[in-house]
Design an enzyme around this catalytic site. Structure first.
Site, PDB file in Angstrom:
ATOM      1  N   GLU A   1      10.153   5.741   5.403  1.00 25.77           N
ATOM      2  CA  GLU A   1       8.777   5.223   5.414  1.00 25.77           C
ATOM      3  C   GLU A   1       8.618   3.837   4.803  1.00 25.77           C
ATOM      4  O   GLU A   1       7.609   3.178   5.029  1.00 25.77           O
ATOM      5  CB  GLU A   1       7.816   6.211   4.720  1.00 25.77           C
ATOM      6  CG  GLU A   1       7.970   6.241   3.212  1.00 25.77           C
ATOM      7  CD  GLU A   1       6.686   6.583   2.469  1.00 25.77           C
ATOM      8  OE1 GLU A   1       5.646   6.792   3.102  1.00 25.77           O
ATOM      9  OE2 GLU A   1       6.741   6.619   1.227  1.00 25.77           O
TER      10      GLU A   1
ATOM     11  N   ASN B   1       3.134   8.550   3.951  1.00 23.74           N
ATOM     12  CA  ASN B   1       1.854   7.836   3.978  1.00 23.74           C
ATOM     13  C   ASN B   1       1.997   6.406   4.493  1.00 23.74           C
ATOM     14  O   ASN B   1       1.014   5.798   4.890  1.00 23.74           O
ATOM     15  CB  ASN B   1       1.214   7.838   2.585  1.00 23.74           C
ATOM     16  CG  ASN B   1       2.136   7.304   1.510  1.00 23.74           C
ATOM     17  OD1 ASN B   1       3.261   7.799   1.346  1.00 23.74           O
ATOM     18  ND2 ASN B   1       1.699   6.311   0.780  1.00 23.74           N
ATOM     19  N   HIS B   2       3.226   5.866   4.505  1.00 22.15           N
ATOM     20  CA  HIS B   2       3.434   4.514   5.049  1.00 22.15           C
ATOM     21  C   HIS B   2       3.823   4.528   6.536  1.00 22.15           C
ATOM     22  O   HIS B   2       4.245   3.491   7.067  1.00 22.15           O
ATOM     23  CB  HIS B   2       4.498   3.778   4.240  1.00 22.15           C
ATOM     24  CG  HIS B   2       4.027   3.367   2.885  1.00 22.15           C
ATOM     25  ND1 HIS B   2       3.109   2.354   2.694  1.00 22.15           N
ATOM     26  CD2 HIS B   2       4.312   3.847   1.648  1.00 22.15           C
ATOM     27  CE1 HIS B   2       2.865   2.226   1.390  1.00 22.15           C
ATOM     28  NE2 HIS B   2       3.579   3.125   0.737  1.00 22.15           N
TER      29      HIS B   2
ATOM     30  N   HIS C   1       9.909   8.043  -5.358  1.00 17.10           N
ATOM     31  CA  HIS C   1      10.956   7.015  -5.478  1.00 17.10           C
ATOM     32  C   HIS C   1      11.785   7.154  -6.760  1.00 17.10           C
ATOM     33  O   HIS C   1      12.480   6.205  -7.141  1.00 17.10           O
ATOM     34  CB  HIS C   1      10.373   5.599  -5.384  1.00 17.10           C
ATOM     35  CG  HIS C   1       9.826   5.262  -4.032  1.00 17.10           C
ATOM     36  ND1 HIS C   1       9.637   3.968  -3.594  1.00 17.10           N
ATOM     37  CD2 HIS C   1       9.425   6.057  -2.998  1.00 17.10           C
ATOM     38  CE1 HIS C   1       9.141   3.977  -2.371  1.00 17.10           C
ATOM     39  NE2 HIS C   1       8.994   5.238  -1.995  1.00 17.10           N
TER      40      HIS C   1
HETATM   41 FE   LIG Z   1       8.004   5.979  -0.231  1.00 16.15          FE
HETATM   42 FE   LIG Z   2       5.100   7.663   0.340  1.00 17.06          FE
END
Ligand SMILES: [Fe+2]
Ligand SMILES: [Fe+2]
Length: 271
Positions: A39, A67-68, A181
């Site tokens: 993403e 979400n990206h 992350h």
């Molecule tokens: Fe991410």
């Molecule tokens: Fe994300």
């Protein structure tokens, strides 16, 4: 089956680390199937068709997003034509692409991969528990269904990720978190036989703020003025993920171990 999941690839540092290291990792661990979260692969924001092709050529079987997903707009008309690229399952009806797929693995075996997105501290979405429940009801883990089922839970809250894993325990081979992350130190097998790690961690430059250049990321917190746009840190990347070995007769995990290769973090290699 021998499976590897690698967490969010951030920018060129992450892409280079994955593309350079994956062929060797694939051979040494005798992997049957590799899933990578892409993403943030395109300069930290989304993914492009060209980058998808580069990952497939390096030995990635399936890419997940998050979400990206739509940050690079060219992916919207592309995703329906690429069955190996998945976005979260619990987007509203009518969203392009799919959140689940069934794929071939060596020796005639099948792997189901699904991604759901959490709702705590995230944009509101459909219920991820109900979304995954529908898919698990459709296809059973084990021979006759899928020899392995991998679920990527893309979420901020550790509690929500762990709750999804417990909800799926015994019905999936691996539930793994993405999005934070940062790799967590809790790779384990749950009582029902589902391997779990709260977050796989990112593939990227850890001399950063979750993959982004430090100064602009720090200023965003220190002063509430519009600043420089965030861009990915460009130092050497570390590859982070989780390795799982399953029993083909049940689809359940018999081994789960973190994998970390590269600078800045203590390296980890599955025994
Ligand atoms: Fe991410
Ligand atoms: Fe994300």
């Amino acid at each position: 089956m021998r499976l590897l999941y690698l967490g969010d690839v951030v920018g060129r540092s992450g892409r280079d680390a994955v593309i350079q290291r994956l062929p060797d990792i694939r051979r040494r661990l005798e992997l049957d199937f590799v899933v990578v979260n892409g993403e943030n692969a395109a300069h930290g924001f989304g993914i492009t068709p060209k980058i998808c092709e580069e990952f497939y050529a390096a030995g990635v079987d399936v890419l997940t997003l998050g979400n990206h997903a739509w940050d690079q707009r060219e992916i919207m008309p592309y995703i329906d034509g690429d069955p190996r690229l998945l976005r979260p399952l619990n987007y509203p009806n009518g969203t392009p692409g799919k959140g689940v797929g069934l794929y071939g693995a060596p020796r005639g075996r099948k792997v189901m991969v699904a991604q759901v997105m959490g709702r705590l501290f995230m944009d509101p979405l459909d219920d991820p528990f109900a979304a995954i429940e529908r898919e698990l009801a459709r296809l059973k883990l084990g021979p006759g269904g899928a020899e392995a089922i991998i679920i990527d839970i893309h979420a901020e809250a550790t509690s929500e990720k762990m709750a999804i894993a417990c909800h799926c325990d015994g019905r999936a081979s691996l539930v793994v978190g993405s999005h934070s992350h940062v790799p967590t130190a809790d790779a384990r097998i749950l009582p029902g036989g589902t391997a779990y790690q709260t977050d796989a961690g990112m593939c990227g430059d850890y001399d950063s703020v979750i993959g982004m250049k430090k100064d602009p990321a720090v200023y965003k917190f220190v002063r509430k003025l519009p600043g420089e746009r965030l861009s990915p840190a460009d130092g050497p990347g570390t590859v982070c993920g989780v390795f799982v070995e399953t029993d083909d007769r049940t689809g359940r995990a018999v081994r789960a171990a973190a994998l970390r290769q590269g600078p800045h973090l203590a390296e980890a290699w599955p025994e």
